[in-house]
Motif scaffolding. Structure first.
Motif, PDB file in Angstrom:
ATOM      1  N   LEU A  55      26.644   7.353  43.219  1.00 12.43           N
ATOM      2  CA  LEU A  55      25.311   6.867  43.548  1.00 12.43           C
ATOM      3  C   LEU A  55      24.934   7.391  44.924  1.00 12.43           C
ATOM      4  O   LEU A  55      25.791   7.530  45.795  1.00 12.43           O
ATOM      5  N   PRO A  56      23.664   7.662  45.138  1.00 11.78           N
ATOM      6  CA  PRO A  56      23.227   8.131  46.458  1.00 11.78           C
ATOM      7  C   PRO A  56      23.262   6.983  47.474  1.00 11.78           C
ATOM      8  O   PRO A  56      23.465   5.820  47.119  1.00 11.78           O
ATOM      9  N   ALA A  57      23.016   7.297  48.722  1.00 11.58           N
ATOM     10  CA  ALA A  57      23.011   6.290  49.786  1.00 11.58           C
ATOM     11  C   ALA A  57      21.881   5.287  49.594  1.00 11.58           C
ATOM     12  O   ALA A  57      21.992   4.125  49.982  1.00 11.58           O
ATOM     13  N   SER A  58      20.786   5.713  48.984  1.00 17.54           N
ATOM     14  CA  SER A  58      19.619   4.853  48.814  1.00 17.54           C
ATOM     15  C   SER A  58      19.189   4.822  47.343  1.00 17.54           C
ATOM     16  O   SER A  58      19.043   5.866  46.718  1.00 17.54           O
TER      17      SER A  58
ATOM     18  N   LEU B 176      26.003  11.567  30.932  1.00 12.35           N
ATOM     19  CA  LEU B 176      26.485  10.333  30.337  1.00 12.35           C
ATOM     20  C   LEU B 176      28.009  10.184  30.411  1.00 12.35           C
ATOM     21  O   LEU B 176      28.514   9.101  30.683  1.00 12.35           O
ATOM     22  N   ALA B 177      28.737  11.256  30.217  1.00 15.86           N
ATOM     23  CA  ALA B 177      30.199  11.169  30.255  1.00 15.86           C
ATOM     24  C   ALA B 177      30.707  10.703  31.618  1.00 15.86           C
ATOM     25  O   ALA B 177      31.673   9.951  31.704  1.00 15.86           O
ATOM     26  N   SER B 178      30.044  11.121  32.684  1.00 16.37           N
ATOM     27  CA  SER B 178      30.494  10.730  34.017  1.00 16.37           C
ATOM     28  C   SER B 178      30.094   9.302  34.369  1.00 16.37           C
ATOM     29  O   SER B 178      30.593   8.733  35.341  1.00 16.37           O
ATOM     30  N   LEU B 179      29.226   8.685  33.576  1.00 14.91           N
ATOM     31  CA  LEU B 179      28.789   7.319  33.862  1.00 14.91           C
ATOM     32  C   LEU B 179      29.855   6.272  33.559  1.00 14.91           C
ATOM     33  O   LEU B 179      29.694   5.121  33.922  1.00 14.91           O
ATOM     34  N   ARG B 180      30.926   6.660  32.912  1.00 11.14           N
ATOM     35  CA  ARG B 180      31.989   5.692  32.648  1.00 11.14           C
ATOM     36  C   ARG B 180      32.526   5.115  33.950  1.00 11.14           C
ATOM     37  O   ARG B 180      32.960   3.984  33.999  1.00 11.14           O
ATOM     38  N   THR B 181      32.509   5.928  35.002  1.00 12.55           N
ATOM     39  CA  THR B 181      32.929   5.467  36.322  1.00 12.55           C
ATOM     40  C   THR B 181      31.820   5.793  37.310  1.00 12.55           C
ATOM     41  O   THR B 181      31.460   6.949  37.482  1.00 12.55           O
ATOM     42  N   ILE B 182      31.304   4.761  37.941  1.00  9.90           N
ATOM     43  CA  ILE B 182      30.224   4.917  38.917  1.00  9.90           C
ATOM     44  C   ILE B 182      30.783   4.551  40.284  1.00  9.90           C
ATOM     45  O   ILE B 182      31.290   3.444  40.476  1.00  9.90           O
ATOM     46  N   ASP B 183      30.697   5.487  41.213  1.00 11.42           N
ATOM     47  CA  ASP B 183      31.221   5.274  42.552  1.00 11.42           C
ATOM     48  C   ASP B 183      30.076   4.960  43.505  1.00 11.42           C
ATOM     49  O   ASP B 183      29.138   5.735  43.639  1.00 11.42           O
ATOM     50  N   CYS B 184      30.182   3.823  44.167  1.00 11.79           N
ATOM     51  CA  CYS B 184      29.142   3.354  45.093  1.00 11.79           C
ATOM     52  C   CYS B 184      29.514   3.590  46.554  1.00 11.79           C
ATOM     53  O   CYS B 184      28.940   2.960  47.445  1.00 11.79           O
ATOM     54  N   ILE B 185      30.446   4.472  46.819  1.00 15.49           N
ATOM     55  CA  ILE B 185      30.964   4.680  48.166  1.00 15.49           C
ATOM     56  C   ILE B 185      29.865   4.995  49.180  1.00 15.49           C
ATOM     57  O   ILE B 185      29.945   4.590  50.338  1.00 15.49           O
TER      58      ILE B 185
ATOM     59  N   ASP C 283      17.958  -2.198  46.595  1.00 17.95           N
ATOM     60  CA  ASP C 283      17.396  -3.489  46.240  1.00 17.95           C
ATOM     61  C   ASP C 283      17.736  -3.740  44.778  1.00 17.95           C
ATOM     62  O   ASP C 283      18.599  -3.059  44.218  1.00 17.95           O
ATOM     63  N   SER C 284      17.065  -4.671  44.160  1.00 19.35           N
ATOM     64  CA  SER C 284      17.411  -5.031  42.785  1.00 19.35           C
ATOM     65  C   SER C 284      17.174  -3.911  41.781  1.00 19.35           C
ATOM     66  O   SER C 284      17.678  -3.973  40.660  1.00 19.35           O
ATOM     67  N   THR C 285      16.461  -2.877  42.158  1.00 18.83           N
ATOM     68  CA  THR C 285      16.260  -1.765  41.228  1.00 18.83           C
ATOM     69  C   THR C 285      17.578  -1.092  40.862  1.00 18.83           C
ATOM     70  O   THR C 285      17.691  -0.518  39.784  1.00 18.83           O
ATOM     71  N   VAL C 286      18.562  -1.164  41.738  1.00 22.20           N
ATOM     72  CA  VAL C 286      19.862  -0.572  41.416  1.00 22.20           C
ATOM     73  C   VAL C 286      20.472  -1.288  40.212  1.00 22.20           C
ATOM     74  O   VAL C 286      21.123  -0.662  39.369  1.00 22.20           O
ATOM     75  N   LEU C 287      20.235  -2.587  40.097  1.00 26.09           N
ATOM     76  CA  LEU C 287      20.745  -3.325  38.937  1.00 26.09           C
ATOM     77  C   LEU C 287      20.068  -2.856  37.656  1.00 26.09           C
ATOM     78  O   LEU C 287      20.711  -2.756  36.614  1.00 26.09           O
TER      79      LEU C 287
ATOM     80  N   ILE D 158      32.514   0.173  37.812  1.00 26.38           N
ATOM     81  CA  ILE D 158      31.897   0.404  39.112  1.00 26.38           C
ATOM     82  C   ILE D 158      32.952   0.319  40.195  1.00 26.38           C
ATOM     83  O   ILE D 158      33.661  -0.681  40.307  1.00 26.38           O
ATOM     84  N   GLN D 159      33.066   1.391  40.986  1.00 24.54           N
ATOM     85  CA  GLN D 159      34.041   1.461  42.070  1.00 24.54           C
ATOM     86  C   GLN D 159      33.329   1.361  43.419  1.00 24.54           C
ATOM     87  O   GLN D 159      32.197   1.798  43.563  1.00 24.54           O
ATOM     88  N   ASN D 160      34.029   0.824  44.400  1.00 23.08           N
ATOM     89  CA  ASN D 160      33.540   0.761  45.782  1.00 23.08           C
ATOM     90  C   ASN D 160      32.189   0.067  45.898  1.00 23.08           C
ATOM     91  O   ASN D 160      31.336   0.489  46.684  1.00 23.08           O
TER      92      ASN D 160
END
Length: 86
Positions: free
Chosen positions: A5-8, A25-34, A40-44, A63-65
């Motif tokens: 995910l980007p910084a914003s 889609l294949a890379s969405l199995r693991t989402i890194d929030c580092i 805001d709530s749009t990320v949800l 979801i990691q980090n």
């Protein structure tokens, strides 16, 4: 390789981010929030959309980090369990 995910993540970029995720889609199995800092709530909204798409294929996101703010926000909106953030 995880989807970073980007910084914003806000109303300004959430639609493009959702499209980018669905194209990978294949890379969405693991989402890194580092890098995630400004959101805001749009990320949800985008995380739930991706979760729904993967769930239709019998898969689930991980979801990691996740920043504490994201975990709290998911709890407030009642979606923490759906996103594996509980």
């Amino acid at each position: 390789m995880p989807f970073l995910l980007p910084a914003s993540v806000t109303q300004n970029n959430v639609l493009q981010l959702e499209k980018d995720g669905l194209l990978n889609l294949a890379s969405l199995r693991t989402i890194d929030c580092i890098h995630l800092q400004d959101f805001d709530s749009t990320v949800l909204t985008v995380l739930l959309a991706w979760q729904k798409k993967l769930h239709a294929n019998g898969e689930q996101i991980s979801i990691q980090n996740a920043p504490k703010k994201l975990t709290v926000l998911a709890g407030v909106y009642g979606v923490a369990e759906l996103l594996g953030l509980s």
